[in-house]
Scaffold this active site. Structure first.
Site, PDB file in Angstrom:
ATOM      1  N   ASP A   1     -29.264 -20.482 -10.430  1.00  0.00           N
ATOM      2  CA  ASP A   1     -30.530 -20.972 -10.052  1.00  0.00           C
ATOM      3  C   ASP A   1     -31.933 -20.164 -10.168  1.00  0.00           C
ATOM      4  O   ASP A   1     -32.785 -20.593 -10.004  1.00  0.00           O
ATOM      5  CB  ASP A   1     -30.721 -21.540  -8.569  1.00  0.00           C
ATOM      6  CG  ASP A   1     -29.759 -22.981  -8.465  1.00  0.00           C
ATOM      7  OD1 ASP A   1     -29.576 -23.436  -9.555  1.00  0.00           O
ATOM      8  OD2 ASP A   1     -29.686 -23.221  -7.365  1.00  0.00           O
TER       9      ASP A   1
ATOM     10  N   GLY B   1     -32.887 -20.743  -1.713  1.00  0.00           N
ATOM     11  CA  GLY B   1     -33.730 -19.529  -1.044  1.00  0.00           C
ATOM     12  C   GLY B   1     -33.219 -18.391  -1.313  1.00  0.00           C
ATOM     13  O   GLY B   1     -33.941 -17.320  -1.750  1.00  0.00           O
ATOM     14  N   GLY B   2     -31.840 -18.079  -1.714  1.00  0.00           N
ATOM     15  CA  GLY B   2     -31.399 -16.695  -2.035  1.00  0.00           C
ATOM     16  C   GLY B   2     -31.719 -16.705  -3.449  1.00  0.00           C
ATOM     17  O   GLY B   2     -32.119 -15.432  -3.873  1.00  0.00           O
TER      18      GLY B   2
ATOM     19  N   ALA C   1     -34.390 -17.532  -5.079  1.00  0.00           N
ATOM     20  CA  ALA C   1     -35.720 -17.382  -4.877  1.00  0.00           C
ATOM     21  C   ALA C   1     -36.210 -15.765  -4.593  1.00  0.00           C
ATOM     22  O   ALA C   1     -36.834 -15.083  -5.132  1.00  0.00           O
ATOM     23  CB  ALA C   1     -36.630 -18.202  -3.877  1.00  0.00           C
TER      24      ALA C   1
ATOM     25  N   GLY D   1     -29.520 -24.185   2.560  1.00  0.00           N
ATOM     26  CA  GLY D   1     -30.153 -25.350   2.631  1.00  0.00           C
ATOM     27  C   GLY D   1     -29.993 -26.290   1.330  1.00  0.00           C
ATOM     28  O   GLY D   1     -30.586 -27.298   1.031  1.00  0.00           O
ATOM     29  N   GLY D   2     -29.525 -25.568   0.179  1.00  0.00           N
ATOM     30  CA  GLY D   2     -29.775 -26.446  -1.039  1.00  0.00           C
ATOM     31  C   GLY D   2     -31.057 -26.525  -1.635  1.00  0.00           C
ATOM     32  O   GLY D   2     -31.513 -27.153  -2.692  1.00  0.00           O
ATOM     33  N   MET D   3     -32.026 -25.531  -1.403  1.00  0.00           N
ATOM     34  CA  MET D   3     -33.376 -25.259  -1.654  1.00  0.00           C
ATOM     35  C   MET D   3     -33.353 -24.110  -2.706  1.00  0.00           C
ATOM     36  O   MET D   3     -34.561 -23.199  -2.949  1.00  0.00           O
ATOM     37  CB  MET D   3     -34.321 -25.299  -0.784  1.00  0.00           C
ATOM     38  CG  MET D   3     -34.365 -26.685  -0.078  1.00  0.00           C
ATOM     39  SD  MET D   3     -35.751 -27.138   0.940  1.00  0.00           S
ATOM     40  CE  MET D   3     -36.868 -27.397  -0.360  1.00  0.00           C
TER      41      MET D   3
ATOM     42  N   LYS E   1     -36.945 -24.757  -4.277  1.00  0.00           N
ATOM     43  CA  LYS E   1     -36.984 -26.015  -5.603  1.00  0.00           C
ATOM     44  C   LYS E   1     -36.024 -27.116  -4.915  1.00  0.00           C
ATOM     45  O   LYS E   1     -35.428 -27.015  -3.827  1.00  0.00           O
ATOM     46  CB  LYS E   1     -35.880 -25.375  -6.763  1.00  0.00           C
ATOM     47  CG  LYS E   1     -34.511 -24.998  -6.427  1.00  0.00           C
ATOM     48  CD  LYS E   1     -33.432 -26.050  -6.576  1.00  0.00           C
ATOM     49  CE  LYS E   1     -31.969 -25.705  -6.026  1.00  0.00           C
ATOM     50  NZ  LYS E   1     -31.213 -26.678  -5.718  1.00  0.00           N
TER      51      LYS E   1
ATOM     52  N   VAL F   1     -32.035 -21.386   5.028  1.00  0.00           N
ATOM     53  CA  VAL F   1     -30.969 -20.720   4.238  1.00  0.00           C
ATOM     54  C   VAL F   1     -29.953 -21.569   4.143  1.00  0.00           C
ATOM     55  O   VAL F   1     -29.502 -22.493   5.245  1.00  0.00           O
ATOM     56  CB  VAL F   1     -30.337 -19.356   5.119  1.00  0.00           C
ATOM     57  CG1 VAL F   1     -29.314 -18.845   4.724  1.00  0.00           C
ATOM     58  CG2 VAL F   1     -31.678 -18.523   5.404  1.00  0.00           C
TER      59      VAL F   1
END
Ligand code: ATP
Length: 311
Positions: free
Chosen positions: A143, A108-109, A111, A104-106, A16, A102
């Site tokens: 998130d 991932g975890g 997700a 990275g502010g996206m 995201k 990882v």
């Protein structure tokens, strides 16, 4: 190979970007109220689950070495929470093919948590409703619910109370991946430090930004992108300013830190322009790699289900 060993579920789950991240003052419980406009982007992790004798996690991908393979992994926590709720053994091998940066502010975890939950639900034939899965997601992290639903959504509260948003068209993005991660709690602490002497207004979604999403207008979206955590991320990692400058100079409509960083996000006016921005970012030497992706993307989705039955 026994029939149970042939049983396998594979789920694809997106990263995201926050197109708006409005952060309120720290609450007494330490969390912050947010107005968080999420867009799912077409960078994916894939979670494959198969029956096993015990709960086991494996991970592949360029950042795999930074992913915990114990019970703190969000994918493991998701499987444990689902199994506990249904009184069954969490005996499953969860394999994560990791393409999302990882730390990275996206998300991932998050997700992987949402992906593992959906995958285990199918593997164990539990047929949980979407609301049941969303309730477990919210327990796992702020998130995680968004990773399950994807698309675009406004998150309020800690970001976990979601209202899906209408969007039109496809927005081309470039993501510049930095060396090393930034810890989200550390970035929030820096936000608290930087805002300690000024009143922090209550967070609210920007109506102009929601309009830009609804009409698919990339130029209008570019004019309204905002991230209240950006000053904190830049304070902790000043070199990110050079990455933002390099992307803007290469023609990006707008540039911002993605969530808590250190990934930076660049909105482009076309897929061709996105390729040019990615090339220029790589050539600038201000990032480890640059990835092109389109939003919105679908939430967690079962892409393969072979065999039958539960463990
Ligand atoms: P967010 O954008 O939600 O703040 P992030 O993208 O910055 O998160 P993640 O990639 O989710 O960060 O990882 C944050 C930390 O979570 C990692 O440093 C790692 O210790 C831990 N973690 C737990 N499970 C996972 C997972 N499945 N993948 C990656 N990191 C995980």
């Amino acid at each position: 190979m026994t029939p149970s060993e042939r049983t396998r579920v594979r789920v694809r789950v997106p990263a995201k970007v926050n197109v708006q991240l409005a952060v309120g003052a720290a609450r007494p419980d330490g969390f912050h109220d947010l107005a968080n406009v999420f867009l799912a982007v077409g960078l994916y992790d894939e979670i494959t689950v198969t029956p096993a004798d015990t709960l086991r996690i494996t991970c592949e991908g360029p950042d795999a070495g930074q992913v915990p393979l114990d019970a703190t992994n969000l994918a493991a926590r998701a499987a444990l929470a689902l199994a506990r709720r249904h009184g069954i053994d969490p005996h499953v091998h969860i394999h994560i093919a990791k393409d999302i940066p990882v730390a990275g502010g996206m998300a991932g975890g998050s997700a992987d948590g949402a992906g593992a939950l959906l995958a285990c639900d199918a593997l164990w034939s539990l047929n949980s409703s979407r609301d049941e899965l969303l309730a477990i997601c919210a327990e796992l992290g702020s998130d995680v619910p968004f990773s399950l639903i994807g698309g675009a959504a406004l998150g309020t509260g800690r970001g976990e109370q979601l209202t899906p948003l209408d969007t039109d068209g496809a927005f081309p993005w470039v993501f510049a991946v930095a060396d090393g991660g930034l810890s989200t709690p550390t970035v929030f602490r820096e936000f608290d430090r930087l805002t300690a002497h000024a009143p922090v207004p209550p967070p609210a979604a920007d109506p102009a930004l929601l309009d830009a999403l609804r009409t698919g207008d990339a130029t209008a979206l570019a004019a309204t992108l905002s991230n209240d955590l950006q000053p904190a991320a830049l304070s902790l990692r000043p070199s990110l300013a050079d990455t933002l400058t390099a992307g803007r100079a290469a023609g990006a409509l707008a540039a911002l830190v993605s969530g808590s960083g250190p990934t930076t996000a660049f909105l482009a006016k076309s897929p061709e322009a996105a390729d040019e921005v990615a090339e220029a970012l790589l050539a600038s030497g201000t990032c480890r790699t640059a990835r092109v992706a389109t939003s919105p993307a679908e939430g967690a989705t079962v892409v393969e289900h072979t065999g039958q039955g539960r463990n």
